[in-house]
Design an enzyme around this catalytic site. Sequence first.
Site, PDB file in Angstrom:
ATOM      1  N   THR A   1      -2.305  57.601   2.997  1.00  0.00           N
ATOM      2  CA  THR A   1      -1.084  58.200   2.456  1.00  0.00           C
ATOM      3  C   THR A   1      -1.335  59.629   1.996  1.00  0.00           C
ATOM      4  OG1 THR A   1      -0.078  56.107   1.763  1.00  0.00           O
ATOM      5  CG2 THR A   1       0.612  58.077   0.588  1.00  0.00           C
TER       6      THR A   1
ATOM      7  N   PHE B   1      -0.785  55.796  10.637  1.00  0.00           N
ATOM      8  CA  PHE B   1       0.628  55.432  10.761  1.00  0.00           C
ATOM      9  C   PHE B   1       1.492  56.080   9.692  1.00  0.00           C
ATOM     10  CE2 PHE B   1      -0.401  52.397   7.460  1.00  0.00           C
ATOM     11  CZ  PHE B   1       0.796  52.136   6.807  1.00  0.00           C
ATOM     12  N   LYS B   2       0.866  56.513   8.593  1.00  0.00           N
ATOM     13  CA  LYS B   2       1.645  57.122   7.510  1.00  0.00           C
ATOM     14  C   LYS B   2       2.375  58.379   7.980  1.00  0.00           C
ATOM     15  CE  LYS B   2      -0.098  54.065   4.660  1.00  0.00           C
ATOM     16  NZ  LYS B   2      -0.926  54.306   3.497  1.00  0.00           N
ATOM     17  N   ASP B   3       1.858  59.040   9.028  1.00  0.00           N
ATOM     18  CA  ASP B   3       2.524  60.239   9.553  1.00  0.00           C
ATOM     19  C   ASP B   3       3.932  59.936  10.046  1.00  0.00           C
ATOM     20  OD1 ASP B   3       0.364  62.054   9.202  1.00  0.00           O
ATOM     21  OD2 ASP B   3      -0.571  61.309  11.040  1.00  0.00           O
TER      22      ASP B   3
ATOM     23  N   MET C   1       5.889  60.161   6.846  1.00  0.00           N
ATOM     24  CA  MET C   1       5.637  61.311   5.988  1.00  0.00           C
ATOM     25  C   MET C   1       6.115  62.621   6.612  1.00  0.00           C
ATOM     26  SD  MET C   1       4.453  61.032   2.927  1.00  0.00           S
ATOM     27  CE  MET C   1       3.203  59.759   2.880  1.00  0.00           C
TER      28      MET C   1
END
Length: 481
Positions: A155, A122-124, A127
Amino acid sequence: MRYMSTRGHADRKQFCEILLEGLAPDGGLYLPESYPQISAIDLAKLRGVWNTQGYAALAFEVLSLYIDDIPAQDLRELCLKTYTKDCFGTSEIVPIKALKTDAAPGAEVSLEALSNGPTLAFKDMAMQLLGNLFEYELARRNAELNILGATSGDTGSAAEYAMRGKKGVRVFMTSPLGRMSPFQQAQMFSLLDENIHNIAIEGVFDDCQDIVKAVSNDLEFKRKYKIGTVNSINWARLLAQVVYYFAGYFQATHNDSQKVSFCVPSGNFGNVCAGHVARMMGLPIDQLVVATNENDVLDEFFRTGVYRVRGTADTHETSSPSMDISKASNFERFVFDLLQRDASQTKNLFHDQLNQKGQFDLGSNPLFANAKSKFGFASGKSTHTDRLKTIQETYANNHIMIDTHTADGLKVAVPLAKPGIPMLVLETALPIKFAATLVEALGKEPDRPPKFEGIEALPKRVMVLPQSAAAVKEYIASHCN
């Protein structure tokens, strides 16, 4: 729009200033002076944008409420560049899927898929935008930035994939030595780009996070070496995450009079803090459910009012390692709001009491009751046994494999789901990132995207350093000449 520190520093800054800065000069976290309010008319407009134009257009509408120092057309183009089907796999970007569960009759539980980006986490979602924002703003300033981050697993790879090849950006990413899954390590350490530097710290994630904060609080070093951050202490990253709460709401409801709840696997409190921001804006959220693993510092707080940081020896190594965190750096933002934005009290809790006692207790504070009644928070805990069972039941009932962190969220969410109020569990990663536990639960490996075949066998580049901010600063300085 101006931003302020949770600890009361006098400066008020615009978005692009804090984009490149990270922590405030007093060690606090930035928040807007007030949250933009979404009226019924605004909500209907946003639903129309979602229905007719999709995620990138919705992102522009939400982000533009907070960003007024980037021309509107430029911001729109940055959103369109970021949120594409090619990058995230589907036109919805964050599709939801209803699940068969043991929830109460009339209670609907769904997954919101956030892990279809380049690093399968989910960090994409934030980011990828952050990388484009950094490149855009650094070009406007003809400047460079050295990003210092800490990761417990996802992350780091999300940041490195978003920043690799970006002009004017170097990444120095710390991670706890030996505490990530083999797939997570391979994703990061196999990147050999000149602007990517992996640093394995002899400690746990909280030690990495403490180093990042210590370096960021050395203002002379920070300015000399142009240090920025991509951890969720950076407001821009948290802001990008607010968008998928709106997208989830519009998919799960038929009209704007309905409410939804979200359950969020939580370690550092950044993901669920974005939900708090969406709720403060006026998105009709009933519950924000915080799901922890055996490292249950956040569950303990929401049950008792006690926020008690664990030491290295007391931080459990679990099968949902990205949540092996006992010092939730974004938690300060919520406590600031809980305390009615009393900066001096917030500073006393997070600077003085945590440093001196390793904990604080708001259980007897009358405002603590607002965590549930006003802000909608609930919480729960999941163990290794729980996540194995949840993975097995989800596969048996839905023919879907879920990763270990998502399993923690689903385990906590199901008993709290209410009839008539959709419960969305935020998926945090694809199961291939934690294949060993999936094999333990189901007896077979999850699907692996072709681009990641054989990744564990690729050459790796990583520097092992002691648990020392001085050692990390020396490494950064030696690679910035």
